[in-house]
Design a protein around this motif. Structure first.
Motif, short mmCIF file in Angstrom:
data_model
loop_
_atom_site.label_atom_id
_atom_site.label_comp_id
_atom_site.label_asym_id
_atom_site.label_seq_id
_atom_site.Cartn_x
_atom_site.Cartn_y
_atom_site.Cartn_z
N GLY A 48 -61.37 -23.89 -37.52
CA GLY A 48 -60.92 -25.20 -37.06
C GLY A 48 -60.01 -25.11 -35.85
N GLY A 49 -60.27 -24.17 -34.96
CA GLY A 49 -59.46 -24.02 -33.75
C GLY A 49 -58.30 -23.06 -33.88
N GLU A 50 -58.06 -22.52 -35.09
CA GLU A 50 -56.95 -21.59 -35.33
C GLU A 50 -57.50 -20.20 -35.60
N ASN A 51 -56.92 -19.16 -34.98
CA ASN A 51 -57.34 -17.78 -35.22
C ASN A 51 -56.66 -17.21 -36.46
N ARG A 52 -57.47 -16.59 -37.33
CA ARG A 52 -56.94 -15.97 -38.53
C ARG A 52 -57.59 -14.61 -38.71
N GLU A 53 -56.83 -13.70 -39.29
CA GLU A 53 -57.33 -12.35 -39.52
C GLU A 53 -57.24 -11.99 -41.00
N GLY A 54 -58.11 -11.07 -41.41
CA GLY A 54 -58.08 -10.60 -42.79
C GLY A 54 -58.87 -9.31 -42.92
N ALA A 111 -61.39 -13.45 -47.75
CA ALA A 111 -59.94 -13.40 -47.71
C ALA A 111 -59.36 -14.36 -46.68
N VAL A 112 -60.08 -14.54 -45.56
CA VAL A 112 -59.61 -15.42 -44.51
C VAL A 112 -59.90 -16.88 -44.84
N THR A 113 -61.11 -17.15 -45.34
CA THR A 113 -61.53 -18.54 -45.55
C THR A 113 -61.13 -19.10 -46.91
N ASP A 143 -72.55 -18.45 -41.54
CA ASP A 143 -73.48 -19.56 -41.35
C ASP A 143 -73.66 -20.31 -42.67
N GLY A 144 -73.78 -19.57 -43.78
CA GLY A 144 -73.90 -20.21 -45.08
C GLY A 144 -72.65 -21.01 -45.44
N LEU A 145 -71.48 -20.43 -45.16
CA LEU A 145 -70.23 -21.15 -45.45
C LEU A 145 -70.13 -22.41 -44.61
N ASN A 146 -70.54 -22.35 -43.34
CA ASN A 146 -70.52 -23.54 -42.48
C ASN A 146 -71.46 -24.62 -43.02
N ARG A 147 -72.61 -24.20 -43.51
CA ARG A 147 -73.56 -25.17 -44.05
C ARG A 147 -73.00 -25.83 -45.32
N LEU A 148 -72.35 -25.03 -46.16
CA LEU A 148 -71.73 -25.60 -47.36
C LEU A 148 -70.64 -26.59 -46.98
N ALA A 149 -69.89 -26.23 -45.92
CA ALA A 149 -68.82 -27.12 -45.48
C ALA A 149 -69.39 -28.44 -44.98
N ARG A 150 -70.52 -28.37 -44.25
CA ARG A 150 -71.13 -29.60 -43.74
C ARG A 150 -71.68 -30.45 -44.88
N VAL A 194 -71.44 -4.09 -45.76
CA VAL A 194 -71.76 -5.52 -45.84
C VAL A 194 -70.86 -6.20 -46.87
N ASP A 195 -70.69 -5.58 -48.03
CA ASP A 195 -69.82 -6.14 -49.07
C ASP A 195 -68.39 -6.24 -48.56
N ALA A 196 -67.93 -5.22 -47.84
CA ALA A 196 -66.57 -5.24 -47.30
C ALA A 196 -66.39 -6.37 -46.30
N ALA A 197 -67.40 -6.60 -45.42
CA ALA A 197 -67.32 -7.67 -44.43
C ALA A 197 -67.25 -9.03 -45.11
N CYS A 198 -68.08 -9.24 -46.16
CA CYS A 198 -68.07 -10.52 -46.86
C CYS A 198 -66.73 -10.75 -47.56
N LYS A 199 -66.14 -9.71 -48.14
CA LYS A 199 -64.85 -9.86 -48.82
C LYS A 199 -63.73 -10.14 -47.81
N ALA A 200 -63.83 -9.55 -46.63
CA ALA A 200 -62.83 -9.84 -45.60
C ALA A 200 -62.93 -11.30 -45.17
N ILE A 201 -64.14 -11.82 -45.06
CA ILE A 201 -64.34 -13.23 -44.69
C ILE A 201 -63.81 -14.15 -45.79
#
Length: 520
Positions: A426-432, A449-451, A505-512, A440-447
């Protein structure tokens, strides 16, 4: 065909001189396959082989003679009776047979190949012997066939007066065609043209025979020398498909034919060759001999009608003639090709997408172009399948809530897979960061953690969009948050990056979907 132009006969020696290329060999049936295609190409003469060289070559010439109709079938011999007799026997069933006999004409060949004193003790004595052998071989060949071609080997380095004397003797003996080979590819176009013109002007009986030109490519001059010979009086050209042959090869017939056809404004000549068969013939010869055509080969190379540079692509798309002097259809190609690389530019990308059925707005094109450049920098060529994957991945109807800015993966056989991500939310930078069973599992868990997302990954699929180690990988994920299920997709040459983007992309679709449900 230009009105009033004069015909140039085309003599194909792919099956004889072409097959002498190092590391190649054709059997009788393979030679017959090529001969059939050469007949389809409508060459005037097919030199099918050298019958005295081996039983297999004899059988091949005999088979071609029996099976092929249309072109003259020719066989090669040295200036010795046993060779001529082998040609006559092999050609017995040919409807239009020709024996091609000859002997060395240069001092280098005469001194080197006829060292035995039975040919003479001095060079001058040897030359007299060679002249007699030349005439005798033509006379002997005429006992069997009416059409005899005589070759003066290494004519490009021969002493001009002696060469003229040899040509005159061969014609007097009954030669219908005199072949003036630049056997070692030694001459320059001006020299070779002058040699043909001199023979035309000084040999008294030259009008009784056609002059043929047979050039090798040791200095890259074979086609240029051939055309120079034609301009100075030759009326038969000799060469091979794809320019194959001894050492650096022979003059490429497809280049000679298309030079005469394309530059009919310059050359007042034509051939009867059906140029639309050139591509098919080239491919057959390349496949059977195992000598692949270089992509930049004139006329028949893979890149001969391909455009890559942005300036070239833009000009070509606006007007074909800006960068093409021949039509691909003229040589048997289906169409010209725009090769998509990092140098192609927006115009080439837009045109390819339009042909694929994806006309984009300027803003959508700009989105796709940035991802296209990123992919093109990693690959030699971007294929249609890559483009479709890019469109699915990049072109969005509205701004995304979650955008991947940065991804770093640490993984290995003895390391715990760890991922660090930076997202724009939403316009704000976040890290995790996160750790997992794999990258792949590590990348999804990092996402996650941020979202703070709780969506479950129900299905994960990955496929290679194109072949090779540089292939684009397209990832599909099915996510659910209980009542709702969505599909997330992404593509990249890095499958870990593609997986992270597909998850987002899946999370964005769920959000929409959630936003739409709240609005109603």
């Amino acid at each position: 065909m230009k009105s009033g132009s004069e015909k140039i006969a085309v003599f194909d020696t792919t099956l004889r001189d072409g097959e002498q290329a190092a590391g190649t060999r054709l059997g009788s049936r393979e030679k017959l396959m090529v001969a059939r295609q050469l007949a389809q190409l409508r060459v005037d003469v097919i030199e099918a082989g050298y019958p005295a060289s081996s039983p297999e070559d004899f059988d091949a010439v005999q088979l071609v003679s029996r099976e092929i109709e249309g072109p003259t079938i020719c066989a090669l011999s040295r200036a010795v009776p046993i060779d001529v007799e082998a040609c006559a026997k092999a050609l017995a069933h040919a409807k239009r047979p020709r024996i091609h006999t000859g002997i060395g004409a240069s001092d280098i060949h005469i001194s080197g190949k006829f060292q035995d004193e039975r040919y003479g003790k001095s060079l001058e004595q040897k030359k007299l012997t060679i002249l007699q052998m030349a005439a005798d071989s033509v006379k002997f060949a005429r006992r069997y066939v009416d059409d005899v071609e005589f070759y003066a080997e290494d004519a490009g380095r021969a002493e001009p007066e002696f060469l003229a004397e040899m040509v005159q003797a061969a014609i007097d003996a009954g030669a219908t065609v005199v072949n003036i080979p630049d056997t070692t590819g030694f001459t320059m176009p001006e020299q070779y043209g002058a040699l043909i013109r001199r023979l035309k002007e000084t040999v008294p009986n030259i009008s009784r025979a056609a002059i043929s030109v047979h050039c090798h490519d040791d200095l890259g001059m074979a086609v240029a020398n051939t055309l120079s010979g034609v301009m100075n009086g030759a009326r038969q050209v000799e060469g091979t498909i794809n320019g194959i042959g001894e050492r650096a090869g022979n003059a490429a017939l497809e280049e000679i034919v298309m030079a005469l056809a394309t530059r009919s404004d310059y050359f007042p000549f034509h051939t009867d060759v059906d140029a639309r068969e050139l591509q098919r013939t080239s491919k057959l010869v390349a496949d059977l001999l195992g000598i692949q055509v270089p992509p930049n080969k004139a006329v028949v190379g893979a890149n001969a009608f391909s455009h890559s540079s942005g300036i070239h692509v833009d000009g070509f798309l606006k007007e074909r003639l800006t960068y093409e002097i021949m039509r691909p259809e003229d040589v048997g190609r289906s169409e010209s090709r725009v090769v998509l690389t990092a140098r192609t530019g927006r115009a080439g990308l837009r045109e390819r997408l339009r042909k694929l059925g994806y006309p984009l707005s300027q803003s959508e094109l700009n989105q796709a172009y940035q991802k296209f450049l990123a992919v093109a920098d990693k690959k030699q060529e971007v294929f249609d399948e890559d483009l479709i994957a890019i469109l699915h991945d990049e072109v969005r109807a509205e701004a995304e809530h979650y955008v991947l800015e940065y991804l770093h993966i640490y993984s290995g056989t003895s390391a715990i897979p760890t991922a660090t991500v930076r997202l724009r939310v939403g316009g704000e930078n976040r890290e995790g960061a996160g750790i997992g069973d794999g990258p792949v599992d590590a990348a999804c868990k990092a996402i996650r953690a941020v979202t703070g997302a709780s969506a479950q990954l129900e299905r994960y699929e990955i496929r290679a969009v194109t072949s090779g180690t540089e292939a684009m990988g397209e990832v599909t994920m099915q996510l659910s948050d209980g009542a709702r299920k969505v599909i997330g997709r992404a593509a990249s040459t890095d499958v870990i990056e593609a997986s992270a983007r597909a998850f987002l992309d899946g999370l964005n679709r769920l959000a929409r979907v959630a936003k739409s449900a709240t609005a109603t």
